[in-house]
Write a protein that holds these residues in place. Sequence first.
Motif, mmCIF file in Angstrom:
data_model
loop_
_atom_site.group_PDB
_atom_site.id
_atom_site.type_symbol
_atom_site.label_atom_id
_atom_site.label_comp_id
_atom_site.label_asym_id
_atom_site.label_seq_id
_atom_site.Cartn_x
_atom_site.Cartn_y
_atom_site.Cartn_z
ATOM 1 N N ILE A 247 0.856 -1.196 0.000
ATOM 2 C CA ILE A 247 0.000 0.000 0.000
ATOM 3 C C ILE A 247 0.890 1.243 0.000
ATOM 4 C CG2 ILE A 247 -1.706 1.294 1.316
ATOM 5 C CD1 ILE A 247 -2.656 -1.454 2.398
ATOM 6 N N GLU A 248 0.562 2.201 -0.860
ATOM 7 C CA GLU A 248 1.380 3.392 -1.006
ATOM 8 C C GLU A 248 0.539 4.658 -0.891
ATOM 9 O OE1 GLU A 248 3.136 2.949 -4.838
ATOM 10 O OE2 GLU A 248 4.678 1.534 -4.139
ATOM 11 N N PHE A 249 1.204 5.761 -0.582
ATOM 12 C CA PHE A 249 0.538 7.063 -0.595
ATOM 13 C C PHE A 249 0.445 7.578 -2.019
ATOM 14 C CE2 PHE A 249 1.632 7.217 3.942
ATOM 15 C CZ PHE A 249 0.465 7.760 4.462
ATOM 16 N N GLY A 250 -0.734 8.114 -2.362
ATOM 17 C CA GLY A 250 -0.921 8.746 -3.657
ATOM 18 C C GLY A 250 -1.089 10.243 -3.482
ATOM 19 N N THR A 251 -1.891 10.859 -4.351
ATOM 20 C CA THR A 251 -2.102 12.301 -4.254
ATOM 21 C C THR A 251 -2.921 12.668 -3.019
ATOM 22 O OG1 THR A 251 -4.023 12.072 -5.695
ATOM 23 C CG2 THR A 251 -1.958 12.722 -6.731
ATOM 24 N N SER A 252 -3.684 11.707 -2.497
ATOM 25 C CA SER A 252 -4.509 12.002 -1.318
ATOM 26 C C SER A 252 -4.746 10.736 -0.519
ATOM 27 C CB SER A 252 -5.843 12.622 -1.745
ATOM 28 O OG SER A 252 -6.657 12.905 -0.639
ATOM 29 N N GLY A 253 -3.831 10.436 0.378
ATOM 30 C CA GLY A 253 -4.006 9.282 1.248
ATOM 31 C C GLY A 253 -3.311 8.032 0.761
ATOM 32 N N ALA A 254 -3.372 7.000 1.605
ATOM 33 C CA ALA A 254 -2.790 5.692 1.266
ATOM 34 C C ALA A 254 -3.844 4.854 0.555
ATOM 35 C CB ALA A 254 -2.323 4.993 2.542
ATOM 36 N N ARG A 255 -3.489 4.253 -0.555
ATOM 37 C CA ARG A 255 -4.445 3.493 -1.356
ATOM 38 C C ARG A 255 -3.878 2.124 -1.705
ATOM 39 N NH1 ARG A 255 -7.756 7.507 -3.846
ATOM 40 N NH2 ARG A 255 -8.269 8.910 -2.123
ATOM 41 N N GLY A 256 -4.766 1.149 -1.850
ATOM 42 C CA GLY A 256 -4.328 -0.174 -2.241
ATOM 43 C C GLY A 256 -5.505 -1.112 -2.402
ATOM 44 N N LEU A 257 -5.218 -2.356 -2.736
ATOM 45 C CA LEU A 257 -6.256 -3.371 -2.879
ATOM 46 C C LEU A 257 -6.838 -3.720 -1.507
ATOM 47 C CD1 LEU A 257 -4.430 -5.691 -5.436
ATOM 48 C CD2 LEU A 257 -6.476 -4.319 -5.903
ATOM 49 N N VAL A 258 -8.121 -3.989 -1.479
ATOM 50 C CA VAL A 258 -8.790 -4.337 -0.222
ATOM 51 C C VAL A 258 -8.091 -5.504 0.461
ATOM 52 C CG1 VAL A 258 -10.905 -5.352 0.723
ATOM 53 C CG2 VAL A 258 -11.054 -3.406 -0.826
ATOM 54 N N ASN A 259 -7.681 -6.488 -0.317
ATOM 55 C CA ASN A 259 -7.034 -7.675 0.264
ATOM 56 C C ASN A 259 -5.737 -7.338 0.992
ATOM 57 O OD1 ASN A 259 -9.067 -9.283 -0.739
ATOM 58 N ND2 ASN A 259 -7.944 -9.903 -2.574
ATOM 59 N N ASP A 260 -5.130 -6.206 0.636
ATOM 60 C CA ASP A 260 -3.875 -5.810 1.283
ATOM 61 C C ASP A 260 -4.104 -5.060 2.595
ATOM 62 O OD1 ASP A 260 -2.382 -6.946 -0.757
ATOM 63 O OD2 ASP A 260 -2.330 -5.100 -1.941
ATOM 64 N N PHE A 261 -5.337 -4.607 2.815
ATOM 65 C CA PHE A 261 -5.664 -3.908 4.063
ATOM 66 C C PHE A 261 -6.061 -4.935 5.128
ATOM 67 C CE2 PHE A 261 -6.068 -0.198 1.284
ATOM 68 C CZ PHE A 261 -5.520 0.808 2.069
ATOM 69 N N THR A 262 -5.083 -5.709 5.559
ATOM 70 C CA THR A 262 -5.325 -6.683 6.616
ATOM 71 C C THR A 262 -5.441 -5.946 7.953
ATOM 72 O OG1 THR A 262 -2.982 -6.993 7.088
ATOM 73 C CG2 THR A 262 -3.951 -8.379 5.343
ATOM 74 N N PRO A 263 -5.991 -6.601 8.981
ATOM 75 C CA PRO A 263 -6.088 -5.924 10.286
ATOM 76 C C PRO A 263 -4.756 -5.370 10.781
ATOM 77 C CG PRO A 263 -7.458 -7.880 10.281
ATOM 78 C CD PRO A 263 -6.706 -7.897 8.979
ATOM 79 N N ASP A 264 -3.691 -6.130 10.622
ATOM 80 C CA ASP A 264 -2.396 -5.650 11.113
ATOM 81 C C ASP A 264 -1.859 -4.491 10.277
ATOM 82 O OD1 ASP A 264 -2.331 -7.354 13.251
ATOM 83 O OD2 ASP A 264 -1.007 -8.833 12.312
ATOM 84 N N VAL A 265 -2.133 -4.492 8.991
ATOM 85 C CA VAL A 265 -1.718 -3.362 8.149
ATOM 86 C C VAL A 265 -2.481 -2.107 8.551
ATOM 87 C CG1 VAL A 265 -1.787 -2.422 5.806
ATOM 88 C CG2 VAL A 265 -0.958 -4.745 6.188
ATOM 89 N N ASN A 266 -3.777 -2.249 8.785
ATOM 90 C CA ASN A 266 -4.572 -1.107 9.238
ATOM 91 C C ASN A 266 -4.057 -0.578 10.573
ATOM 92 O OD1 ASN A 266 -6.227 -1.627 7.003
ATOM 93 N ND2 ASN A 266 -7.548 -2.989 8.195
ATOM 94 N N ALA A 267 -3.736 -1.494 11.464
ATOM 95 C CA ALA A 267 -3.208 -1.106 12.769
ATOM 96 C C ALA A 267 -1.884 -0.368 12.618
ATOM 97 C CB ALA A 267 -3.019 -2.344 13.645
ATOM 98 N N ALA A 268 -1.040 -0.869 11.729
ATOM 99 C CA ALA A 268 0.274 -0.251 11.511
ATOM 100 C C ALA A 268 0.134 1.180 10.999
ATOM 101 C CB ALA A 268 1.084 -1.094 10.534
#
Length: 474
Positions: free
Chosen positions: A16-37
């Motif tokens: 997941i990377e930052f774009g022009t406005s916020g961090a964006r990525g595939l839903v599958n990559d937003f795991t609970p631990d990634v969200n927590a991080a």
Amino acid sequence: MDSQLVCSEVIAKSGIEFGTSGARGLVNDFTPDVNAAFALAFISAIENKFSFDTVAIAIDNRPSSYAIAQACAEALKQHKLNVVYYGVVPTPALAYKAMQDNIPCIMVTGSHIPFDRNGLKFYRPDGEITKADEQAILTSKAVFISLPENLPELTLDIAACESYTQRYTSLFSKDTLKGKKIGIYEHSSAGRDIYKVLFEQLGAEVISLGRSDEFVPIDTEAVSEEDKQKALDWSSKYSFDAIFSTDGDGDRPLIADENGNWLRGDMLGLLCSQLLNIEALATPVSCNTAIEKSASFKQVKRTKIGSPYVIAEFAKLAEQYPSVAGFEANGGYLLGSDITFNGKLLKALPTRDALLPALILLAQPQHISEFLTKLPQRFTASDRIQNFPREKSLSLIELLKHDAQSFLSNLGYSESYELNFTDGLRITLATGEIVHLRPSGNAPELRCYAETKDEALSANLVFRALKVAKLIVS
């Protein structure tokens, strides 16, 4: 003892990377631990600059957003912070409430990108994070305990919705929109339960349109042919004075005039700025040159594309001018200073907002189309190639930097030209035509903008430019 995870390491592995406005990525990559991080890295990046014990969270209507919010909340509680959850509200509603309460906040949204992707937007107590803050998040060494599989439900608080509505009902009289018939294209917008009520409170007759239980990725910079036709049909059927809509998280407006024609976002921003008597503007390089040609402002500063770049100019402009604002080609309006309107104080809201430009324009007695005819007649168009890897976009732009003439020749142009590298590659021909290519900062897309003296010519130029670009890299 539970093992500890390091935020920067979890984020780096997520993709997941930052774009022009916020961090964006595939839903599958937003795991609970990634969200927590991400949530804890955000807090670690700002907690030495601000004093707070509470963080606010809100979401859009994407199917994945609530679970992401749950994980962010649980991580913040690990850090001994209180969490207030405002549910599904527009991003500017969350940001405005948090700024009034002097606390940071996190918006779970992918904005206009497809529902298989999502994102996170972060706000300090004083507004959007900076590009420096983004880097601090990515390199944060904060640690946390891996989250359990089942996370607690969040308790809904409606204060952000109420505060945002009050911001505008207090600015206008109750009969401001009396006699106007307005359609609200609701689709899956995060603000769809706010807009109808608000417009009715200001006196309008309102009809809800196109509400959807499935997420609809509305891009206000590249309105689909289907949505263009919908507006024409609705306008013909109901005789609307206007149709109002937004993107998914309610920070980018979409306005159709009394004939059902969607306005370009930068033209809406220009009209709003004129009506607010704004003195100094910051706006991305992709916006219509009618802004300067209108001679309405004491200074116009052009920036890279993305609200952080627009906001970064506000402090400098405010040193010279009492009223400062900005807007993007997508229509999102950023109020950079407190101003007086209708004899009342309107507090600054330096993040994209869809309601302010819409209400300022709709509050006028004239038809929307009448305002447009008084502006310099420059027309922009934009579109994109989806599923176009960023690396391919960057290679294309690097090639054209050294040989733009071949590209232009394929478009049928032989005139002299100037190049601008502020964001991607912007080519201005001696005859006034402009074509601009850049990789999207939010998704794997190649975006193209064009500006000419004719609406159909601009649309055709975008179509041809994307076609030639695709051939060059194929």
